[in-house]
Write a protein that holds these residues in place. Structure first.
Motif, PDB file in Angstrom:
ATOM      1  N   ARG A  42       0.836  -1.208   0.000  1.00 33.27           N
ATOM      2  CA  ARG A  42       0.000   0.000   0.000  1.00 33.27           C
ATOM      3  C   ARG A  42       0.871   1.259   0.000  1.00 33.27           C
ATOM      4  O   ARG A  42       0.587   2.223  -0.722  1.00 33.27           O
ATOM      5  N   THR A  43       1.931   1.250   0.797  1.00 30.76           N
ATOM      6  CA  THR A  43       2.825   2.403   0.856  1.00 30.76           C
ATOM      7  C   THR A  43       3.463   2.672  -0.498  1.00 30.76           C
ATOM      8  O   THR A  43       3.617   3.834  -0.911  1.00 30.76           O
ATOM      9  N   LEU A  44       3.841   1.602  -1.203  1.00 31.65           N
ATOM     10  CA  LEU A  44       4.535   1.728  -2.485  1.00 31.65           C
ATOM     11  C   LEU A  44       3.576   1.842  -3.669  1.00 31.65           C
ATOM     12  O   LEU A  44       4.017   1.880  -4.821  1.00 31.65           O
ATOM     13  N   ILE A  63      12.414  -5.444   0.513  1.00 33.21           N
ATOM     14  CA  ILE A  63      12.068  -4.041   0.719  1.00 33.21           C
ATOM     15  C   ILE A  63      13.322  -3.335   1.235  1.00 33.21           C
ATOM     16  O   ILE A  63      13.906  -3.752   2.240  1.00 33.21           O
ATOM     17  N   ILE A  64      13.728  -2.281   0.541  1.00 30.81           N
ATOM     18  CA  ILE A  64      14.967  -1.581   0.881  1.00 30.81           C
ATOM     19  C   ILE A  64      14.641  -0.273   1.598  1.00 30.81           C
ATOM     20  O   ILE A  64      13.965   0.607   1.041  1.00 30.81           O
ATOM     21  N   ASN A  65      15.079  -0.163   2.842  1.00 29.03           N
ATOM     22  CA  ASN A  65      14.870   1.039   3.656  1.00 29.03           C
ATOM     23  C   ASN A  65      13.404   1.451   3.734  1.00 29.03           C
ATOM     24  O   ASN A  65      13.095   2.625   3.968  1.00 29.03           O
ATOM     25  N   GLY A  66      12.486   0.509   3.506  1.00 26.70           N
ATOM     26  CA  GLY A  66      11.067   0.813   3.539  1.00 26.70           C
ATOM     27  C   GLY A  66      10.606   1.686   2.395  1.00 26.70           C
ATOM     28  O   GLY A  66       9.465   2.148   2.376  1.00 26.70           O
ATOM     29  N   ARG A  67      11.477   1.877   1.377  1.00 27.50           N
ATOM     30  CA  ARG A  67      11.213   2.860   0.328  1.00 27.50           C
ATOM     31  C   ARG A  67      11.012   2.275  -1.061  1.00 27.50           C
ATOM     32  O   ARG A  67      10.429   2.917  -1.936  1.00 27.50           O
ATOM     33  N   ASP A  68      11.532   1.084  -1.330  1.00 22.91           N
ATOM     34  CA  ASP A  68      11.437   0.505  -2.661  1.00 22.91           C
ATOM     35  C   ASP A  68      11.554  -1.005  -2.535  1.00 22.91           C
ATOM     36  O   ASP A  68      11.931  -1.531  -1.487  1.00 22.91           O
ATOM     37  N   LEU A  84      13.985   2.773  13.223  1.00 23.84           N
ATOM     38  CA  LEU A  84      13.323   4.065  13.346  1.00 23.84           C
ATOM     39  C   LEU A  84      12.587   4.273  12.028  1.00 23.84           C
ATOM     40  O   LEU A  84      13.187   4.578  10.992  1.00 23.84           O
ATOM     41  N   GLN A  85      11.263   4.069  12.058  1.00 23.95           N
ATOM     42  CA  GLN A  85      10.491   3.956  10.819  1.00 23.95           C
ATOM     43  C   GLN A  85       9.347   4.947  10.750  1.00 23.95           C
ATOM     44  O   GLN A  85       8.511   5.034  11.646  1.00 23.95           O
ATOM     45  N   GLU A  86       9.313   5.674   9.632  1.00 22.44           N
ATOM     46  CA  GLU A  86       8.221   6.602   9.365  1.00 22.44           C
ATOM     47  C   GLU A  86       6.961   5.837   8.982  1.00 22.44           C
ATOM     48  O   GLU A  86       7.015   4.645   8.668  1.00 22.44           O
ATOM     49  N   SER A  87       5.833   6.532   8.994  1.00 22.55           N
ATOM     50  CA  SER A  87       4.556   5.933   8.608  1.00 22.55           C
ATOM     51  C   SER A  87       3.960   6.708   7.440  1.00 22.55           C
ATOM     52  O   SER A  87       4.173   7.912   7.300  1.00 22.55           O
ATOM     53  N   SER A  88       3.198   5.987   6.620  1.00 25.70           N
ATOM     54  CA  SER A  88       2.458   6.632   5.548  1.00 25.70           C
ATOM     55  C   SER A  88       1.272   7.370   6.160  1.00 25.70           C
ATOM     56  O   SER A  88       0.955   7.177   7.349  1.00 25.70           O
TER      57      SER A  88
END
Length: 247
Positions: free
Chosen positions: A91-93, A104-109, A223-227
Motif C-alpha cells: 500500500r505504501t509503495l 524491501i529496501i529502507n522501507g522505500r522501494d 526508526l520507521q516513518e509511517s504513511s
C-alpha cells in the motif's frame, strides 16, 4: 504477550554475557526479505540474505509469509503478521500485489530478493540521495535493561523492535522445495512499536524483570516513518543486537 516476549529476550541478552551491536556509522541500510519455505524461487534469496548479514553493513531481516502454505507445506516460520506487513508495504509503495522473494529496501522501494547486486546498488543510491540511515540509533544492555538511544533529525517516526532467531535449519518435506534442508537466518518472530520519535534526541528504556530464557537470539531496532494511513514507510535509522555474534 508482546511485553512478556520483550522481557524474556532482554533477560536472555543480559544473561548471555556476549552481546554484539552493529556500529551505526557502518550501516548502509535495512533489507527486509519476504520469503517462504514453500516458494521454489526463494532459496536463492535466502542465501542472498545470508550474504547481506555477512557483509556487516546491512540490517537484514527475513519475514516468512503464510500465503504459500496451501501448496502442501506449512512454512514453520510463517505468520499472518509477516504477511500483513508485506501488504502494508504494498500500500505504501502504491502496489496492488505482493510476491516472493521480495526485498524491501529502507522501507522505500522493492527488488527481487535474489538479486544481491541490485540490492547493494539500491542501498548505495539511497545513501547518496539522503534516503539512508540518517538518524543515529544505538542500543546497549545495561544490567537488566535495554537502553535505546536515538539522535536528532527531522520529522517523526516510530521506534520499532523486530525480534528474530539468529539461525534455524529446516528440512522441507513437502511442496516446491521438498527434500531440501535450508538454513534460515534472522527470521522475524514478532515486531512491535515501543516508542515515538519526534526529531529530538531521546532514550527508550525497556525493563527486563523476569529472568526466564528465550530461544530468540537478536533484535533489530528500526526508526520507521509511517504513511498517511499508518502503514510502514521509510526507515531512517537502525541497529541490531545479537547474542554471541553472527553465524
Amino acid at each position: 504477550m508482546r511485553i512478556r516476549w520483550t522481557i524474556a529476550l532482554l533477560a536472555g541478552l543480559a544473561s548471555a554475557g556476549s552481546v554484539l551491536a552493529q556500529e551505526p556509522a557502518k550501516l548502509r541500510g535495512v533489507v527486509e526479505l519476504f520469503t517462504s519455505q514453500g516458494c521454489s524461487s526463494c532459496p536463492p534469496a535466502d542465501a542472498v540474505l545470508q550474504k547481506l548479514i555477512g557483509q556487516g553493513d546491512v540490517v537484514a531481516l527475513a519475514y516468512h509469509v503464510d500465503y504459500w502454505n496451501y501448496l502442501g507445506w506449512q512454512d514453520t516460520l510463517s505468520s499472518k503478521d509477516n504477511t500483513e506487513r508485506q501488504y502494508a508495504y504494498a500500500r505504501t509503495l502504491g502496489r496492488s500485489n505482493v510476491y516472493t522473494p521480495q526485498a524491501i529496501i529502507n522501507g522505500r522501494d522493492h527488488l527481487n530478493g535474489a538479486d544481491l547486486g541490485a540490492i547493494n546498488v539500491k542501498l548505495d543510491q539511497f545513501h547518496q540521495d539522503g534516503k539512508g540511515l540518517t538518524v543515529p540509533v544505538s542500543a546497549s544492555v545495561k544490567g537488566d535493561e535495554l537502553e535505546i538511544t536515538i539522535g536528532k533529525g527531522a520529522g517523526k517516526a516510530n521506534v520499532v523492535v523486530a525480534y528474530f532467531d539468529k539461525q534455524q535449519l529446516v528440512s522441507v518435506k513437502k511442496g516446491e522445495n521438498s527434500g531440501q534442508q535450508i538454513s534460515y537466518l534472522h527470521a522475524v518472530s514478532d515486531i512491535e512499536t515501543v516508542g515515538m520519535w519526534e526529531g529530538q534526541a531521546m532514550t527508550v528504556t525497556l525493563p527486563a524483570n523476569v529472568m526466564d530464557k528465550t530461544g530468540r537470539a537478536g533484535m533489530a531496532i528500526l526508526l520507521q516513518e509511517s504513511s498517511p494511513n499508518g502503514d510502514p514507510a521509510g526507515i531512517i535509522g537502525a541497529t541490531v543486537l545479537t547474542i554471541g555474534g553472527e553465524g
